[in-house]
Write an enzyme that holds these catalytic residues in place. Structure first.
Site, short mmCIF file in Angstrom:
data_model
loop_
_atom_site.label_atom_id
_atom_site.label_comp_id
_atom_site.label_asym_id
_atom_site.label_seq_id
_atom_site.Cartn_x
_atom_site.Cartn_y
_atom_site.Cartn_z
N LYS A 11 0.98 -1.20 -0.18
CA LYS A 11 0.00 0.29 0.03
C LYS A 11 0.83 1.32 -0.17
O LYS A 11 1.57 1.28 0.08
CB LYS A 11 -0.67 -0.26 1.61
CG LYS A 11 -1.81 -1.12 1.42
CD LYS A 11 -3.08 -1.14 2.27
CE LYS A 11 -3.84 -2.29 2.19
NZ LYS A 11 -5.36 -2.51 3.45
N TYR A 51 -12.49 -2.70 -3.62
CA TYR A 51 -12.82 -2.97 -2.24
C TYR A 51 -14.04 -3.05 -2.31
O TYR A 51 -14.28 -2.85 -1.77
CB TYR A 51 -11.94 -1.88 -1.85
CG TYR A 51 -10.41 -1.70 -1.30
CD1 TYR A 51 -9.86 -3.55 -0.39
CD2 TYR A 51 -9.74 -0.94 -1.27
CE1 TYR A 51 -9.21 -3.18 -0.03
CE2 TYR A 51 -8.30 -1.15 -0.50
CZ TYR A 51 -8.25 -2.24 0.02
OH TYR A 51 -6.98 -3.24 0.38
N PHE A 59 -15.75 2.70 6.79
CA PHE A 59 -15.21 3.37 6.17
C PHE A 59 -14.49 2.93 5.05
O PHE A 59 -13.30 3.53 4.91
CB PHE A 59 -13.51 2.56 7.34
CG PHE A 59 -13.58 0.87 6.73
CD1 PHE A 59 -12.49 -0.10 6.35
CD2 PHE A 59 -13.94 0.52 7.81
CE1 PHE A 59 -12.77 -1.07 6.08
CE2 PHE A 59 -14.65 -0.78 7.99
CZ PHE A 59 -13.77 -1.75 7.51
N ARG A 87 -0.39 -14.86 4.04
CA ARG A 87 -1.07 -13.79 5.38
C ARG A 87 -1.19 -13.67 6.68
O ARG A 87 -0.56 -13.15 7.57
CB ARG A 87 -2.84 -14.09 5.63
CG ARG A 87 -3.96 -14.28 4.63
CD ARG A 87 -4.88 -13.03 4.04
NE ARG A 87 -5.21 -12.88 6.24
CZ ARG A 87 -5.95 -11.27 5.26
NH1 ARG A 87 -6.15 -10.63 4.09
NH2 ARG A 87 -6.81 -10.76 6.53
N THR A 93 -4.99 -7.25 10.88
CA THR A 93 -5.34 -6.63 9.95
C THR A 93 -5.42 -5.02 10.80
O THR A 93 -4.41 -4.21 10.58
CB THR A 93 -6.92 -6.32 9.05
OG1 THR A 93 -7.29 -8.01 8.88
CG2 THR A 93 -7.42 -5.33 9.10
N ARG A 104 3.05 -6.18 8.70
CA ARG A 104 2.19 -4.93 9.46
C ARG A 104 2.65 -4.80 11.17
O ARG A 104 2.78 -3.37 11.45
CB ARG A 104 0.96 -5.20 9.28
CG ARG A 104 0.00 -5.38 8.10
CD ARG A 104 -1.09 -6.14 8.50
NE ARG A 104 -2.44 -5.83 7.27
CZ ARG A 104 -3.00 -6.69 6.76
NH1 ARG A 104 -3.25 -7.46 7.96
NH2 ARG A 104 -4.16 -5.96 5.85
N ASN A 114 -2.49 0.18 6.92
CA ASN A 114 -1.41 -1.06 7.16
C ASN A 114 -0.30 -1.77 5.99
O ASN A 114 -0.80 -3.06 6.33
CB ASN A 114 -2.54 -2.50 7.98
CG ASN A 114 -3.21 -2.72 6.93
OD1 ASN A 114 -3.37 -2.28 5.59
ND2 ASN A 114 -4.73 -3.34 6.83
N HIS A 117 -1.82 -5.20 1.97
CA HIS A 117 -3.23 -6.64 1.08
C HIS A 117 -2.49 -7.53 0.96
O HIS A 117 -1.48 -7.87 -0.13
CB HIS A 117 -3.85 -5.68 0.49
CG HIS A 117 -4.87 -6.77 -0.22
ND1 HIS A 117 -5.94 -6.20 0.06
CD2 HIS A 117 -4.57 -7.44 -1.53
CE1 HIS A 117 -7.15 -7.47 0.01
NE2 HIS A 117 -6.49 -7.42 -1.34
N GLU A 128 -8.93 -11.40 -7.28
CA GLU A 128 -8.52 -10.02 -7.41
C GLU A 128 -6.99 -9.73 -8.29
O GLU A 128 -6.33 -8.92 -9.30
CB GLU A 128 -8.18 -10.06 -6.01
CG GLU A 128 -9.23 -9.67 -4.89
CD GLU A 128 -8.35 -9.96 -3.38
OE1 GLU A 128 -9.27 -8.65 -3.00
OE2 GLU A 128 -6.98 -10.21 -3.34
P1 GDP Z 1 -7.20 -7.44 5.89
O1 GDP Z 1 -7.68 -8.55 4.84
O2 GDP Z 1 -6.46 -7.71 6.50
O3 GDP Z 1 -6.97 -6.81 4.86
O4 GDP Z 1 -8.87 -6.54 6.42
P2 GDP Z 1 -10.10 -7.06 5.83
O5 GDP Z 1 -10.63 -7.61 4.69
O6 GDP Z 1 -10.78 -6.55 7.47
O7 GDP Z 1 -10.17 -5.39 5.72
C1 GDP Z 1 -9.38 -4.64 4.33
C2 GDP Z 1 -9.18 -2.70 4.73
O8 GDP Z 1 -10.28 -2.10 4.99
C3 GDP Z 1 -7.80 -3.49 6.06
O9 GDP Z 1 -6.76 -4.48 5.36
C4 GDP Z 1 -8.02 -1.72 6.25
O10 GDP Z 1 -6.96 -1.08 5.95
C5 GDP Z 1 -8.60 -1.42 6.20
N1 GDP Z 1 -9.88 -1.45 7.67
C6 GDP Z 1 -10.42 -2.62 8.07
N2 GDP Z 1 -11.20 -2.07 9.24
C7 GDP Z 1 -10.38 -0.63 9.49
C8 GDP Z 1 -10.73 0.64 10.30
O11 GDP Z 1 -12.07 0.55 10.97
N3 GDP Z 1 -11.05 1.30 9.25
C9 GDP Z 1 -10.01 1.33 8.59
N4 GDP Z 1 -10.00 3.41 8.42
N5 GDP Z 1 -10.09 0.87 7.54
C10 GDP Z 1 -9.92 -0.05 8.26
#
Ligand code: GDP
Length: 140
Positions: A11, A51, A59, A87, A93, A104, A114, A117, A128
């Site tokens: 990212k 996304y 968010f 992962r 996350t 991370r 973070n 992805h 994807e």
């Molecule tokens: P990942 O698979 O670990 O990337 O997590 P998810 O699929 O649950 O979420 C996708 C992305 O959304 C995450 O990598 C975060 O960057 C973002 N995200 C998730 N929860 C939050 C939140 O509460 N606030 C914000 N700003 N971003 C979030």
């Protein structure tokens, strides 16, 4: 051995911190082969398409603005269990909950910024990968 492919994105925060090489090295050290790689800056529309699964989350605006805020490095990683291995390398996350030694935990500022992805399952990985690469762009 069944080879599996997964999509990784470094990212904008990871690119800004100059840790592209560090992160790609972790993939290779873990036995994952980089079979496609590009650096691009997504526009807002491309970010929203990528996304789309999160479009109803509160968010979503922040998430798509951030991923489009600067260049990203997108790769396809291939190897046995590449999805779960990636992962594990990424960590949780929320970087506050990420294990020591994960990408991370080492580099991420916050749950929003973070650093990486990674696809979360075989179906999303296929979708994807196809979102960013044609079959001809993947190295055999
Ligand atoms: P990942 O698979 O670990 O990337 O997590 P998810 O699929 O649950 O979420 C996708 C992305 O959304 C995450 O990598 C975060 O960057 C973002 N995200 C998730 N929860 C939050 C939140 O509460 N606030 C914000 N700003 N971003 C979030």
């Amino acid at each position: 051995m069944v080879l599996e492919r997964t999509l990784s994105i470094i990212k904008p925060d990871g690119v800004k911190k100059s840790v592209i090489g560090n992160i790609l090295n972790r993939f290779e050290e873990a036995g994952l082969k980089i079979v496609a790689l590009k650096m691009v800056q997504l526009n807002k529309e491309e970010a929203e398409g990528f996304y789309a699964v999160h479009k109803d989350r509160p968010f979503f605006g922040e998430l798509t603005s951030f991923i489009a805020s600067g260049p990203v490095v997108i790769s396809v990683l291939e190897g046995k269990d590449s999805i779960s291995i990636n992962r594990e390398l990424m960590g949780a996350t929320n970087p506050d909950e990420a294990d020591p030694g994960t990408i991370r935990e080492d580099f991420a500022n916050s749950i929003g910024e973070n650093t990486v992805h990674g696809s979360d399952g075989p179906e999303t990985a296929a979708q994807e990968i196809a979102y960013f690469f044609t079959e001809a762009e993947l190295v055999n």
